[in-house]
Scaffold this active site. Structure first.
Site, short mmCIF file in Angstrom:
data_model
loop_
_atom_site.label_atom_id
_atom_site.label_comp_id
_atom_site.label_asym_id
_atom_site.label_seq_id
_atom_site.Cartn_x
_atom_site.Cartn_y
_atom_site.Cartn_z
N SER A 115 1.28 -10.33 10.30
CA SER A 115 0.75 -9.27 9.58
C SER A 115 -0.85 -9.28 10.06
CB SER A 115 1.08 -9.13 8.21
OG SER A 115 0.03 -8.34 7.50
N SER A 167 1.89 -5.56 3.27
CA SER A 167 3.46 -5.28 3.16
C SER A 167 4.27 -6.20 2.61
CB SER A 167 3.82 -5.66 4.66
OG SER A 167 3.02 -4.78 5.58
N HIS A 223 -0.47 -5.56 19.51
CA HIS A 223 0.21 -5.11 18.31
C HIS A 223 0.71 -3.52 18.42
CE1 HIS A 223 -0.20 -3.66 14.03
NE2 HIS A 223 -0.20 -5.17 13.62
N CYS A 243 -8.67 2.33 7.26
CA CYS A 243 -7.49 2.78 6.20
C CYS A 243 -8.18 2.46 4.70
CB CYS A 243 -6.46 1.97 6.58
SG CYS A 243 -5.30 1.88 5.25
N THR A 267 -5.77 0.20 12.24
CA THR A 267 -5.96 0.38 10.80
C THR A 267 -6.09 -0.84 10.06
OG1 THR A 267 -3.98 0.93 10.25
CG2 THR A 267 -5.38 2.74 10.64
N GLU A 318 1.03 -1.04 16.61
CA GLU A 318 0.10 0.17 15.99
C GLU A 318 -0.71 0.30 17.51
OE1 GLU A 318 -3.53 1.36 13.52
OE2 GLU A 318 -2.22 -0.07 12.58
N CYS A 336 2.52 5.77 9.24
CA CYS A 336 1.53 5.92 8.15
C CYS A 336 0.73 6.77 8.53
CB CYS A 336 0.74 4.63 7.91
SG CYS A 336 -0.59 4.80 6.60
N CYS A 357 0.88 -1.34 0.07
CA CYS A 357 0.06 -0.16 0.00
C CYS A 357 0.92 1.21 0.06
CB CYS A 357 -0.94 -0.26 1.09
SG CYS A 357 -0.07 0.04 2.70
N ASN A 384 -3.41 -7.40 8.75
CA ASN A 384 -4.09 -7.22 7.66
C ASN A 384 -4.24 -8.50 6.67
OD1 ASN A 384 -2.49 -6.65 4.91
ND2 ASN A 384 -1.38 -5.76 6.50
#
EC number: 1.17.7.4
Length: 402
Positions: A317, A379, A185, A288, A250, A187, A157, A66, A319
């Site tokens: 990951s 990623s 996590h 996101c 996100t 984030e 980001c 992304c 996502n």
């Protein structure tokens, strides 16, 4: 702590950079050579399909790197080019992809060591350069690095920063931030550090538990035990759920985040009525775009007559894991791998089932004609996707019928 003021002061410092160092053109050339793929471009131009022998590949129409990930990796490359002799550290993986992180190690970018679950910043000295990854970093980590006199290169980001702004608004208006995410996590750790009072819910089941508590009360000790690692210090569910705002990690599943947001909106409306509920509830718009696009694309892909699905991305990951969930919910045999090396001789594959450790599955490619759906997390470089597809073609053609 006034995190907004600290952030503003830090961003105005001469020892802070979030825009790069003017080497974008050279860096993008290097990244194109290392991460992009002619084969993947060919598949894109062929309506996201490619057929060889008995294998037809259906590629999701949104997948892979992304914009935020590409920006973070490019800034890390720029940092090494701009500081060829300085010691460079990164506070965590730049993104959740093993090949990209290994590439940074090969460029002599050091990763902050972790001892007993805690990062050891004693290795960092004044004058060192420290990169903050795409997931961001906690306020306390930024303070430590700022106090040490480091050059901070912030690749966070912008979508993550947008969530930080949301929880700071909650804090300013004395609302508890309910964050849809994974409490451990990177984030969410960073996001919660910008919040005041907060509670982290992993999924809709946990959100329903909280909503029921808001409406009917319950056992406070049971509540605190259930969320023991997922709330701010001193959190009291009997006091801190009267005023709430919603935020999210996100990379969580978009549909679930939206459902959780609606659940709490309806809960507060039911409790406080249509006149007062707006004072008690702050809505959100922090999903996101890239996460949404990749999830929407796999929802379309699973409508196709797929024999199986391959989901490519780091095992940590978030996502990527949610892409895997979507395929499994459609009862499609699905294999989450992080590289082509997981495809083994003898028609075997080493992969990670949801919520489980790595396993090896035999005879994963069926005889005869097959249609393989392929997608990758935000990623994952196109080059890695190419390597996986080429290996599927090669191994399928080598299988002996019967």
């Amino acid at each position: 702590m006034d995190t907004k003021s600290f952030k503003r002061t830090l961003q105005q410092s001469d020892n802070y950079n979030r825009k790069g160092f003017g080497h974008k053109e050279e860096v993008m050339d290097a990244m194109t050579n290392e991460y992009q793929s002619d084969l993947i471009q060919e598949i894109r131009e062929n309506n996201y399909r490619l057929q060889r022998g008995d294998v037809t590949i259906y590629l999701a129409q949104a997948f892979g790197f992304c914009w935020g990930v590409e920006r973070a990796v490019a800034m890390a490359y720029e940092t090494r080019q701009h500081f060829p002799q300085e010691r460079i550290w990164i506070t965590n993986e730049i993104i959740h992809n093993p090949s990209v992180n290994q590439r940074l190690r090969s460029m002599a970018v050091g990763f902050i060591p972790v001892e007993n679950g805690q990062k050891d910043f004693t290795v960092v000295e004044s004058g060192d350069v420290v990169i903050l990854p795409a997931f961001g970093a906690s306020v306390s980590e930024m303070q430590i690095l700022n106090d040490k006199g480091c050059m901070i290169v912030d690749t966070t980001c912008p979508w993550v920063s947008k969530v930080w702004n949301s929880v700071e608004k909650h804090k300013k208006s004395d609302h508890t931030s309910i964050i849809h995410g994974k409490y451990n996590h990177e984030e969410t750790i960073a996001t919660s550090s910008f919040a005041g009072t907060y509670l982290i819910v992993l999924n809709l089941d946990q959100a329903n538990y909280v909503a029921n508590y808001i409406l009917h009360g319950g056992d406070k000790n049971e509540f605190l035990e259930k969320f023991k690692n997922a709330h701010s210090q001193g959190f009291d569910p009997d006091r801190d759920l009267d005023y709430i705002g919603i935020a999210n990690q996100t990379t969580m599943l978009k549909s679930e985040t939206e459902e959780i947001g609606k659940l709490f909106e309806h809960t507060m409306l039911r409790k406080y009525g249509p006149i007062d509920f707006k004072d008690h509830f702050m809505s959100f718009n922090t999903i996101c775009d890239a996460t949404q696009e990749r999830q929407d694309a796999i929802f379309e892909l699973v409508k196709e007559p797929l024999s199986l699905m391959v989901v490519i991305g780091g095992y940590n990951s978030s996502n990527t894991t949610h892409l895997q969930e979507i395929a499994i919910e459609r009862a499609i045999p699905s294999y989450h791998i992080d590289s082509a090396e997981r495809i083994l001789p003898g028609n075997r594959i080493e992969h990670k089932p949801l919520g489980d450790d790595l396993i090896i599955t035999d005879n994963w490619l069926n005889e005869g004609k097959i249609v393989v759906g392929v997608t990758s997390g935000a990623s994952t470089p196109d080059k890695v996707v190419e390597e996986v597809i080429e290996k599927i073609f090669a191994f399928k053609s080598s299988l002996v019928p019967g």
